[in-house]
Design an enzyme around this catalytic site. Structure first.
Site, PDB file in Angstrom:
ATOM      1  N   SER A 242       0.832  -1.215   0.000  1.00 29.33           N
ATOM      2  CA  SER A 242       0.000   0.000   0.000  1.00 29.33           C
ATOM      3  C   SER A 242       0.866   1.264   0.000  1.00 29.33           C
ATOM      4  CB  SER A 242      -0.982   0.012   1.179  1.00 29.33           C
ATOM      5  OG  SER A 242      -0.331  -0.284   2.386  1.00 29.33           O
ATOM      6  N   HIS A 272      -2.060  -8.955   1.841  1.00 28.65           N
ATOM      7  CA  HIS A 272      -1.758  -7.692   2.539  1.00 28.65           C
ATOM      8  C   HIS A 272      -2.894  -7.433   3.546  1.00 28.65           C
ATOM      9  CE1 HIS A 272       0.057  -3.896   3.262  1.00 28.65           C
ATOM     10  NE2 HIS A 272      -0.302  -3.214   2.196  1.00 28.65           N
ATOM     11  N   HIS A 319       5.736 -12.947   7.108  1.00 31.97           N
ATOM     12  CA  HIS A 319       5.957 -11.561   6.696  1.00 31.97           C
ATOM     13  C   HIS A 319       7.124 -11.500   5.724  1.00 31.97           C
ATOM     14  CE1 HIS A 319       6.463  -7.195   6.908  1.00 31.97           C
ATOM     15  NE2 HIS A 319       5.195  -7.196   7.279  1.00 31.97           N
ATOM     16  N   ARG A 328       3.166  -4.907  16.541  1.00 27.69           N
ATOM     17  CA  ARG A 328       1.767  -4.461  16.432  1.00 27.69           C
ATOM     18  C   ARG A 328       0.815  -5.553  16.929  1.00 27.69           C
ATOM     19  NH1 ARG A 328       1.883  -3.104  10.188  1.00 27.69           N
ATOM     20  NH2 ARG A 328       2.707  -5.217  10.262  1.00 27.69           N
ATOM     21  N   ASP A 374      -2.149  -8.656  11.510  1.00 28.00           N
ATOM     22  CA  ASP A 374      -3.518  -9.074  11.219  1.00 28.00           C
ATOM     23  C   ASP A 374      -3.983 -10.269  12.047  1.00 28.00           C
ATOM     24  OD1 ASP A 374      -3.784  -7.099   9.206  1.00 28.00           O
ATOM     25  OD2 ASP A 374      -2.568  -8.341   7.872  1.00 28.00           O
TER      26      ASP A 374
HETATM   27  N1  CMX Z   1       1.040 -19.954   5.629  1.00 25.66           N
HETATM   28  C1  CMX Z   1       1.417 -20.846   4.682  1.00 25.66           C
HETATM   29  N2  CMX Z   1       2.472 -20.677   3.847  1.00 25.66           N
HETATM   30  C2  CMX Z   1       3.185 -19.549   4.015  1.00 25.66           C
HETATM   31  C3  CMX Z   1       2.880 -18.582   4.990  1.00 25.66           C
HETATM   32  C4  CMX Z   1       1.753 -18.808   5.804  1.00 25.66           C
HETATM   33  N3  CMX Z   1       1.349 -17.934   6.734  1.00 25.66           N
HETATM   34  N4  CMX Z   1       3.784 -17.583   4.913  1.00 25.66           N
HETATM   35  C5  CMX Z   1       4.627 -17.898   3.894  1.00 25.66           C
HETATM   36  N5  CMX Z   1       4.250 -19.081   3.348  1.00 25.66           N
HETATM   37  C6  CMX Z   1       4.842 -19.761   2.202  1.00 25.66           C
HETATM   38  C7  CMX Z   1       4.763 -18.852   0.971  1.00 25.66           C
HETATM   39  O1  CMX Z   1       3.453 -18.925   0.386  1.00 25.66           O
HETATM   40  C8  CMX Z   1       5.870 -19.419   0.103  1.00 25.66           C
HETATM   41  O2  CMX Z   1       5.393 -20.611  -0.473  1.00 25.66           O
HETATM   42  P1  CMX Z   1       5.799 -21.036  -2.005  1.00 25.66           P
HETATM   43  O3  CMX Z   1       7.289 -21.133  -1.999  1.00 25.66           O
HETATM   44  O4  CMX Z   1       5.096 -22.323  -2.191  1.00 25.66           O
HETATM   45  O5  CMX Z   1       5.303 -19.937  -2.896  1.00 25.66           O
HETATM   46  C9  CMX Z   1       6.937 -19.790   1.159  1.00 25.66           C
HETATM   47  O6  CMX Z   1       6.232 -19.969   2.403  1.00 25.66           O
HETATM   48  C10 CMX Z   1       8.013 -18.737   1.355  1.00 25.66           C
HETATM   49  O7  CMX Z   1       7.382 -17.518   1.670  1.00 25.66           O
HETATM   50  P2  CMX Z   1       8.130 -16.421   2.566  1.00 25.66           P
HETATM   51  O8  CMX Z   1       9.364 -16.020   1.835  1.00 25.66           O
HETATM   52  O9  CMX Z   1       8.255 -16.888   3.953  1.00 25.66           O
HETATM   53  O10 CMX Z   1       7.051 -15.240   2.596  1.00 25.66           O
HETATM   54  P3  CMX Z   1       6.799 -14.101   1.508  1.00 25.66           P
HETATM   55  O11 CMX Z   1       7.735 -12.982   1.804  1.00 25.66           O
HETATM   56  O12 CMX Z   1       6.827 -14.669   0.134  1.00 25.66           O
HETATM   57  O13 CMX Z   1       5.294 -13.693   1.822  1.00 25.66           O
HETATM   58  C11 CMX Z   1       3.428 -13.123   3.155  1.00 25.66           C
HETATM   59  C12 CMX Z   1       4.934 -12.938   2.948  1.00 25.66           C
HETATM   60  C13 CMX Z   1       2.947 -12.167   4.247  1.00 25.66           C
HETATM   61  C14 CMX Z   1       2.689 -12.813   1.858  1.00 25.66           C
HETATM   62  C15 CMX Z   1       3.177 -14.601   3.579  1.00 25.66           C
HETATM   63  O14 CMX Z   1       3.842 -14.863   4.790  1.00 25.66           O
HETATM   64  C16 CMX Z   1       1.712 -14.935   3.696  1.00 25.66           C
HETATM   65  O15 CMX Z   1       1.083 -15.278   2.682  1.00 25.66           O
HETATM   66  N6  CMX Z   1       1.115 -14.856   4.945  1.00 25.66           N
HETATM   67  C17 CMX Z   1      -0.304 -15.074   5.133  1.00 25.66           C
HETATM   68  C18 CMX Z   1      -1.087 -13.848   4.678  1.00 25.66           C
HETATM   69  C19 CMX Z   1      -0.914 -12.690   5.647  1.00 25.66           C
HETATM   70  O16 CMX Z   1      -1.016 -12.843   6.847  1.00 25.66           O
HETATM   71  N7  CMX Z   1      -0.689 -11.497   5.107  1.00 25.66           N
HETATM   72  C20 CMX Z   1      -0.608 -10.260   5.898  1.00 25.66           C
HETATM   73  C21 CMX Z   1       0.781  -9.658   5.997  1.00 25.66           C
HETATM   74  C22 CMX Z   1       0.770  -8.368   6.781  1.00 25.66           C
HETATM   75  C23 CMX Z   1       0.036  -7.284   6.034  1.00 25.66           C
HETATM   76  O17 CMX Z   1       0.503  -6.849   4.964  1.00 25.66           O
HETATM   77  O18 CMX Z   1      -1.034  -6.868   6.477  1.00 25.66           O
END
Ligand code: CMX
Length: 444
Positions: A242, A272, A319, A328, A374
């Site tokens: 964002s 996000h 994250h 937070r 979140d």
């Molecule tokens: N549950 C399951 N799998 C997860 C995960 C979770 N909470 N967090 C990361 N992973 C997975 C990724 O999908 C990725 O899988 P692939 O290799 O199969 O694509 C792998 O682990 C590596 O990811 P990462 O490097 O640890 O995390 P990223 O930097 O790529 O992504 C984020 C970060 C937040 C998108 C991810 O942790 C996620 O999807 N979390 C759940 C959604 C969430 O809570 N989002 C809110 C974030 C805060 C905000 O912006 O408000």
């Protein structure tokens, strides 16, 4: 009839996507210019490419605003009478000016926002044309776009404004927009969930207190929660989707309304800000499926594993930058410990926190197995009867305006240029890698 174009795309793209993944595995460490191939394909993690003054994120310590952590700001920022939580007006002043505000500074911010808070009738009329089941984030973004008609920057630009004045017009737009957001958000809430039974603003209240009032929850404790909530969600340095969207769109000299509406469309994605609605839905689905209000830690672990096995993410965990529990999340946990430590759903959130890092950490690929912002907010809101999950990201958005719009004022004051990074094709990359390898062979 089959869609030939779609079939053609699948025939081309799916094998190539597989090939690219394999390629990154093999050549990911190679650096092109200053960036590795893994980073190019990996969402630009750790690529240093932005200047953002308002806040800075440390992977282990979490966010700091102009050098101050959330616990420090809970102490140092001015508060409303009889309230232990900081006023969001204060963190906005700090992000914008770099100085801690006095109580008087915060009063002035409140008064400015109060003065600018009237929302033109046509914005409500635009909202009223949307089907009432339109997602609140879509309504929010639409209303901000409608309000763009009021942009000072757009008008002055048309009149031939000098570059030296861009920051001034951006500041005016930022202040006007922030001032109006609580009314717009409350209007969306009441039209969507309370049959359009709206509540008039109370000009004697602060920005967050008035927002709570217009939502229809007048308990002093909920006003305190809103002050905390709208303070901790403001900013998370410049690279999150964002903030980066606001900066990118703003760099074309799109005004604050266009830039912020775009940012809200980014916040509305489930990876996000939308994660806050997904978390509470995930928790209630778990309770439904298990047939209990208080699952054991073993049951929670099983549910997490079944979510992963279904190819889904566990919302609220992980994250892109953080590598420790989000401060937070901790701030919200402390609020709940102070006001309602026995709330059943909040206790489920804490039980998940006791289990999830171990389970997520054990599968190896997730870089941060800890909760993000979140993971807690939904349960806290449910305690006060705000169980309209689809509205949660709008609350996040109202808060996020403070950080990204303060940053936008800085972007224009610094005269930052149009953002335009370089991209390459896979073909270009393969040729480059091949050339590097052949040069190495001839050098040996
Ligand atoms: N549950 C399951 N799998 C997860 C995960 C979770 N909470 N967090 C990361 N992973 C997975 C990724 O999908 C990725 O899988 P692939 O290799 O199969 O694509 C792998 O682990 C590596 O990811 P990462 O490097 O640890 O995390 P990223 O930097 O790529 O992504 C984020 C970060 C937040 C998108 C991810 O942790 C996620 O999807 N979390 C759940 C959604 C969430 O809570 N989002 C809110 C974030 C805060 C905000 O912006 O408000």
């Amino acid at each position: 009839m089959t869609d030939k174009i779609k079939a053609k795309f699948a025939e081309k793209a799916l094998p190539l996507a597989k090939e690219m993944k394999e390629y990154v595995k093999e050549h990911g460490d190679m650096i092109i210019d200053t960036v590795s191939i893994s980073q190019l394909y990996g969402g630009m993690r750790d690529v240093l490419s932005l200047i953002t003054e308002t806040s800075l994120l440390d992977a282990y310590k979490g966010i700091s605003f102009r050098g101050y952590s959330i616990p420090e700001l809970k102490e140092l920022l001015p508060k409303a009478p009889n309230c232990t939580e900081p006023l969001p007006e204060g963190i906005f002043y700090l992000m914008l000016t770099g100085e801690l505000p006095t109580a008087d500074d915060v009063k002035q911010v409140s008064a400015e926002w109060q003065k600018r808070s009237a929302v033109p009738q046509f914005v409500f009329q635009v909202l009223d044309t949307l089907p009432v089941d339109t997602h609140p984030m879509t309504q929010f973004s639409t209303a901000i776009m409608a309000l763009q008609n009021e942009s000072v920057f757009a008008k002055k630009y048309e009149e031939g404004m000098s570059k030296a004045d861009y920051w001034d017009a951006t500041y005016e737009d930022a202040m006007n927009l922030i001032a109006k957001l609580p009314r717009i958000a409350a209007y969306i809430f009441r039209r969507t969930y309370h049959s359009g039974n709206h509540i008039a603003p109370d000009p004697t209240l602060d920005w967050a207190g008035n927002f709570a009032h217009m939502l229809g929850i007048d308990a002093p404790e909920f006003k305190s929660l809103m002050r905390l909530y709208l303070t901790i969600h403001v900013d998370h340095e410049g690279g999150n989707a964002s903030a980066h969207t606001t900066h990118l769109v703003g760099s074309t000299l799109s005004d604050a309304y266009l830039s912020f509406a775009a940012a809200m469309n980014a916040l509305a994605g489930p990876l996000h800000g939308l994660a806050n609605q997904e978390v509470i839905r995930w928790i209630f689905n778990m309770l439904d499926e298990l047939g209990t209000q208080r699952p054991t830690q073993e049951q929670i672990e099983q549910y997490i594993r079944s979510t992963l096995a279904a190819g889904k993410v566990v919302p609220g965990y992980g994250h892109a930058v953080l590598r420790s529990p989000d401060p937070r999340f901790i701030a919200q946990m402390e609020f709940c410990k102070q006001y309602f430590p026995d709330d059943p759903i909040v206790n489920v959130v804490w039980d998940i926190y006791a289990v999830a890092p171990k389970v997520l950490g054990s599968i190896g690929k997730i870089k941060n197995p800890y909760p993000n912002v979140d993971a807690h907010s939904g349960a806290t809101l449910v305690h006060y009867g705000v169980n309209q999950y689809n509205f949660y990201t709008v609350l996040f958005g109202v808060s996020r305006a403070l950080g990204v719009l303060a940053s936008l004022c800085w972007d224009r004051a610094l005269g930052l240029p149009l953002e335009r990074p370089k991209s390459i094709t896979f073909e270009w990359m393969k040729n480059w890698v091949a050339q590097q390898k052949s040069e190495q062979v001839s050098a040996n």
